[in-house]
Write an enzyme that holds these catalytic residues in place. Structure first.
Site, short mmCIF file in Angstrom:
data_model
loop_
_atom_site.label_atom_id
_atom_site.label_comp_id
_atom_site.label_asym_id
_atom_site.label_seq_id
_atom_site.Cartn_x
_atom_site.Cartn_y
_atom_site.Cartn_z
CE LYS A 29 -3.64 -2.75 1.96
NZ LYS A 29 -4.85 -2.85 2.78
CG HIS A 82 -6.91 -3.12 -2.83
ND1 HIS A 82 -7.44 -2.35 -1.83
CD2 HIS A 82 -6.27 -4.15 -2.23
CE1 HIS A 82 -7.14 -2.90 -0.67
NE2 HIS A 82 -6.43 -4.00 -0.88
CD GLU A 97 -6.75 -0.29 1.24
OE1 GLU A 97 -5.66 -0.13 0.67
OE2 GLU A 97 -6.89 -1.03 2.23
CD GLU A 108 -7.57 -8.20 -0.80
OE1 GLU A 108 -6.57 -8.60 -0.19
OE2 GLU A 108 -7.69 -7.03 -1.17
N GLY A 119 -7.88 -5.02 6.94
CA GLY A 119 -7.33 -4.14 7.98
C GLY A 119 -8.15 -4.08 9.26
N GLY A 170 -1.83 -7.54 3.43
CA GLY A 170 -1.56 -6.10 3.54
C GLY A 170 -0.60 -5.82 4.68
P1 PGA Z 1 -4.75 -6.45 5.37
O1 PGA Z 1 -4.97 -5.93 3.87
O2 PGA Z 1 -3.98 -7.74 5.29
O3 PGA Z 1 -4.01 -5.36 6.05
O4 PGA Z 1 -6.13 -6.69 5.92
C1 PGA Z 1 -5.22 -6.83 2.82
C2 PGA Z 1 -5.31 -6.10 1.51
O5 PGA Z 1 -5.84 -4.98 1.50
O6 PGA Z 1 -4.87 -6.61 0.45
#
Ligand code: PGA
Length: 250
Positions: free
Chosen positions: A13, A96, A98, A166, A172, A231
């Site tokens: 990220k 993704h 995000e 995901e 997160g 992540g």
């Molecule tokens: P995370 O993120 O392992 O921090 O939950 C996963 C991702 O966004 O690919």
């Protein structure tokens, strides 16, 4: 590109300056002399070239976290797929959450990016996942099918594609679906891929969302899980490597 199980990809990220990124990549490179599975890192754009150089004597794959939907042009601040390749990337993450939810990317935009990434020879790691509201209202399958329908270019083959499931509510947050749920969802996604792509059942499917060294073995023991997209825990070499080992990688 041959992708042996376990496939363990780390999405850094928007984290890491040159010193951190090179230290992390360096530690992984020292351990990854002869990998039995597939290990990949997705640093921020600014570190792709340096990280690719640092791991060049290993089979660690380096990728970008996004690319533009055009191969070049007047798009200030954007990065194109051929530029990722030029910097040493072999793969790119698209869709993704995000970017879908944080930046409002649509399935149609992701499909256009996919086409350019594929034309540039990049492995595409296509992320799909339902929100918590969709999960709670029982609309998970519908959402995942719609994301695949909207973001897979028509007529593509199974090669050069990895799907990452995901759940948005698991990213997160420290929360994950249960074993059975992950197994069921991956089986559903596999069937969906089989319907949309000739030979699509062979596309590797990763689980992503709060994967840690503590839960990695249980998640990767699920037959339908080909690996994980990590992540937060991928920013620490020891955690990331222990996740890889928990999946049987050496
Ligand atoms: P995370 O993120 O392992 O921090 O939950 C996963 C991702 O966004 O690919």
């Amino acid at each position: 590109m041959k992708l042996d199980r376990p496939i363990v990809f780390g999405n850094w990220k928007m984290n890491g300056l040159r010193a951190d990124g090179l230290a992390l990549a360096g530690t992984l490179a020292e351990r990854a002399v002869r990998l039995t599975g597939t290990l990949g890192v997705f640093p921020p754009f600014t570190l792709i070239h340096a990280v690719a150089q640092r791991v060049k004597d290993t089979t660690i794959l380096v990728g970008g976290q996004d690319c533009h939907d055009k191969p070049s042009g007047a798009y200030t601040g954007c990065v194109a797929a051929p530029m990722l390749v030029d910097a040493g990337a072999k793969a790119v993450i698209l869709g993704h959450s995000e970017r879908r939810h944080g930046l409002g990317e649509s399935d149609a935009l992701i499909r256009a990016k996919f086409a350019v990434a594929r034309a540039s020879g990049l492995l595409v790691v296509l992320c799909i996942g339902e929100t918590e509201a969709e999960y709670l209202s029982g609309e998970r399958s519908k959402r995942l099918a719609a994301q695949l329908d909207g973001s897979l270019p028509v007529g593509i083959g199974p090669e050069g594609l990895v799907v990452a499931y995901e759940p948005v509510w698991a990213i997160g947050t420290g929360r994950t679906p249960g074993r059975e749920e992950i197994a069921l969802t991956h089986a559903e996604i596999r069937a969906m891929l089989g319907k949309r792509i000739v030979g699509g059942e062979a596309v590797p499917i990763l689980y992503g969302g709060s994967v840690k060294p503590e839960n990695a073995a249980e998640i990767m023991a699920i037959e339908a899980v080909d690996g994980v997209l990590v992540g937060g825990a991928s920013l620490d070499a020891r955690s990331f490597w222990s996740i890889y080992q928990a999946g049987g990688g050496a």
